[in-house]
Design a protein around this motif. Sequence first.
Motif, PDB file in Angstrom:
ATOM      1  N   HIS B 256       0.783  -1.023   0.023  1.00 31.86           N
ATOM      2  CA  HIS B 256       0.035  -0.109   0.098  1.00 31.86           C
ATOM      3  C   HIS B 256       0.763   1.258   0.006  1.00 31.86           C
ATOM      4  CE1 HIS B 256      -3.468   2.821   1.337  1.00 31.86           C
ATOM      5  NE2 HIS B 256      -3.599   2.335   0.449  1.00 31.86           N
ATOM      6  N   GLU B 259      -1.170   4.667  -3.366  1.00 31.83           N
ATOM      7  CA  GLU B 259      -2.755   4.555  -2.938  1.00 31.83           C
ATOM      8  C   GLU B 259      -3.663   4.411  -3.982  1.00 31.83           C
ATOM      9  OE1 GLU B 259      -3.321   8.315  -0.819  1.00 31.83           O
ATOM     10  OE2 GLU B 259      -2.179   7.735   0.701  1.00 31.83           O
ATOM     11  N   GLU B 458      -9.644   3.478  -1.187  1.00 28.20           N
ATOM     12  CA  GLU B 458      -8.626   3.958  -0.539  1.00 28.20           C
ATOM     13  C   GLU B 458      -9.080   4.270   1.032  1.00 28.20           C
ATOM     14  OE1 GLU B 458      -5.618   4.120  -1.146  1.00 28.20           O
ATOM     15  OE2 GLU B 458      -5.288   5.152   0.946  1.00 28.20           O
ATOM     16  N   ASP B 462      -6.780   2.314   3.616  1.00 24.87           N
ATOM     17  CA  ASP B 462      -6.180   3.313   4.605  1.00 24.87           C
ATOM     18  C   ASP B 462      -6.409   2.819   6.334  1.00 24.87           C
ATOM     19  OD1 ASP B 462      -4.893   5.509   5.329  1.00 24.87           O
ATOM     20  OD2 ASP B 462      -6.638   6.635   6.055  1.00 24.87           O
TER      21      ASP B 462
END
Lengths: 312, 465
Positions: B256, B259, B458, B462
């Motif tokens: 990751h 993004e 995302e 996240d």
Amino acid sequence: MVAVEVGKGQGLSISRLLKSRGEIWAGPGLLLLATFFVWPLLRTIWVSFHKGSIIKPTREFVGINNYTDLLTNDPSFLKTELPPWSALFNSGLWVVFFTVGVIGVGLLVAVLGDDVKYEKALKAAVFLPIVISFTAASVVFRLVFAADSRIGSVNALWTTFGFDSVAWLGQAGTANTTLIVAGIWVWTSLSMTLLSSAYRSVPTELRDAARVDGATAAQTFWRVSFPVMRPTVVVVAVTMIINALKAVDLVLVMTEGGPSASSRIVGFTVFWEIFNNNRAGYGSSAAVLLLILVLPLMWYQMRNAGLDGETS
Amino acid sequence: MKRENNMKRLMRWLVPLLALSLIAAACGDDDDSDTSAPSEQSDSDSSDSGGSDGDDSSDGESGDSSIGGSIEIMSNWGGPEQVGFEEVLAAFTKATGIEATYVSERDQETVLPTRIAGGSPPDVSIFSRPGQVQQFVDDGVLVSYADLGVDMSLLENHYSQSVLDLGTFNGELYGLLTAVNSKSTFWYKPASFSAQGFEEPSTVDELDAIIEGYVDAGLTPLAIGALDGWTLTDWFENLYVRVAGPENYNKLFVTHEIEWTDPTVVETMEIFADLLTPVDDVVLGGAAGANSTAFIDAFDQVLNDDAEIYYEGGFMGNFARENFPDLVGGEDYTFFPFPEIDPAFGAPVVGGGSFAIAFNNTPQVKAFIEFLASPEANEVWATTSEGARINPNSGVGADLFADPLTGLEAAAILAADVFVFDGSDLAPSAVGGDAMFTGLQMFLENPDDINGVLEFIEAAADAAY
């Protein structure tokens, strides 16, 4: 002589103890209850304050983070980031429409199907779904609502009326409603059976007397039969509300909560977060919220059944 | 009165007995942790008999033939794949004398963690989600190949470094990649192509032209089984590795570092949207039809002539054989490789596979892993009566496979310069098994809102990395 007396005295004291402290007899039962209900419950609550996988559920203590995440950040639990509705709202729709549907159809069959020529055949047909596993019923219903009218019987019917076939399970707008319809079919069997026996328990003299006094069929039902059946209706309603809140199987098999998470409900979220997303703590917090939602209903039902120690 | 006393005397014994039996039942699980005890004993047995039975030592590759004992192996294969794998196990038992029990668990991702948590995992699992294997490693429930004492030279001789790298977690080898498949295959009907004058496309632009050609001819080009969200993630992964290359692919899915709102992702989604729009014309049933169709049903739609092309992995051939026994694989339907986008990255193979991971440190497990890595085992696996599987073992040739489509797939995998693992399986489940499904279903409903979809994924990523 003395020894005998002592022995006798002990025997007596144990029997007296057993007689006076009845709780001891509940011991094995309580032990089972503690092992299989109380411990898992406390454990779930404990896990819900942690971040971790299924294997190590309590890896990291995070306080109430799971709860705040679930209620403020989750795109499909409370917020309506994914149209049309969130899992919580979908559950609300289930509680209202599923419960009303199950009781409504159940009452219709129980009352109108009473004493008709093919009563047994009719009630057997409505009762049949209960012997089918819900997973199997879900697979069948996925086909029944298939978008292709050559496969889906609902669309076959729909298109003969000149409408275009509809992807009932494939659209955010219809998926949840379609699941509710399937749920009603699956659970009406139980509700019909209970309501039917409640209707049978209404003394015929009462109905006959009302008829003699000139009451219409509708009046006889609502003023005479229904009040007698009311406790059963309440029990069925509460059971169905709890079923609606914890339903998983139909959703998992028919839509996997989709499309675009539009058919998720709270019970599904619990399963999905723990077993699909491997987030034991997060899913447990949803389970605890579910419990909090169900608790007042359980309390109401217990009070209704006179199980809380008070006479009702 | 006397009888009552007898009763009480009985109860005096019965109640504690009952309590005791309950306690015993609760402790019963602990027995399982001792499973290594009998096998250790059989180990010493084998070293005893090994002395008298010296000729076996010359054949070190597939282990000591006199180990004995037993081993439990779990995977999600059922049907023909189970039949094939059990033939491999029979060969293992023949070579080593170890009794092998196969547990078929379709829902292994759910069941295995529960068994681990309950303290009774199988000896070996053959498991398809590396993201979850990483979690097993982090949770400390797996035994590394080094700790098992697996002969590393055997692995290095028969497997490429990139394959071994895929099974390496936290710097140690924990899983051998087996039973691989290509997910870079577009299924089509040669007769339908030739009727329209189409040829197998080698670039995505050519594919787009074919899709438009079908629409112009009044046919529906694509069927998609998007009820199973992973069919959409497979599309995306193939496109992304062709747009951004394998390095960025790992940065997006594994670490990751990239993004989901990155320009490379946006570019990929724009290409995806170009291919699929207008969705109502290009995809059978439009977005709603696709979103309510399961992955096997979608391929059935193509073979039933409701649509013309179906994208999913090489394994679809098995379902076609089963559901359409009258059609001939390789003639009535076949596949072309997922075409190129950027010549710099060519046509990598995106694929899946299952890792043989060990939960118990026993000689039987070591013998099994070494057997699984041997060319003999992989030859058996390539030539089973049904459910033959492709393995990235250098000792296996594509010509071994009886079924021409499997041979074609094996050739593509063995010849690929780059083999990347299915990205949604590399990502944490909350992303690869949830947010990507949901996001890409949203995208299918509304292909114009690429940014909204990517921001949605995302947000989940996240939180998950």
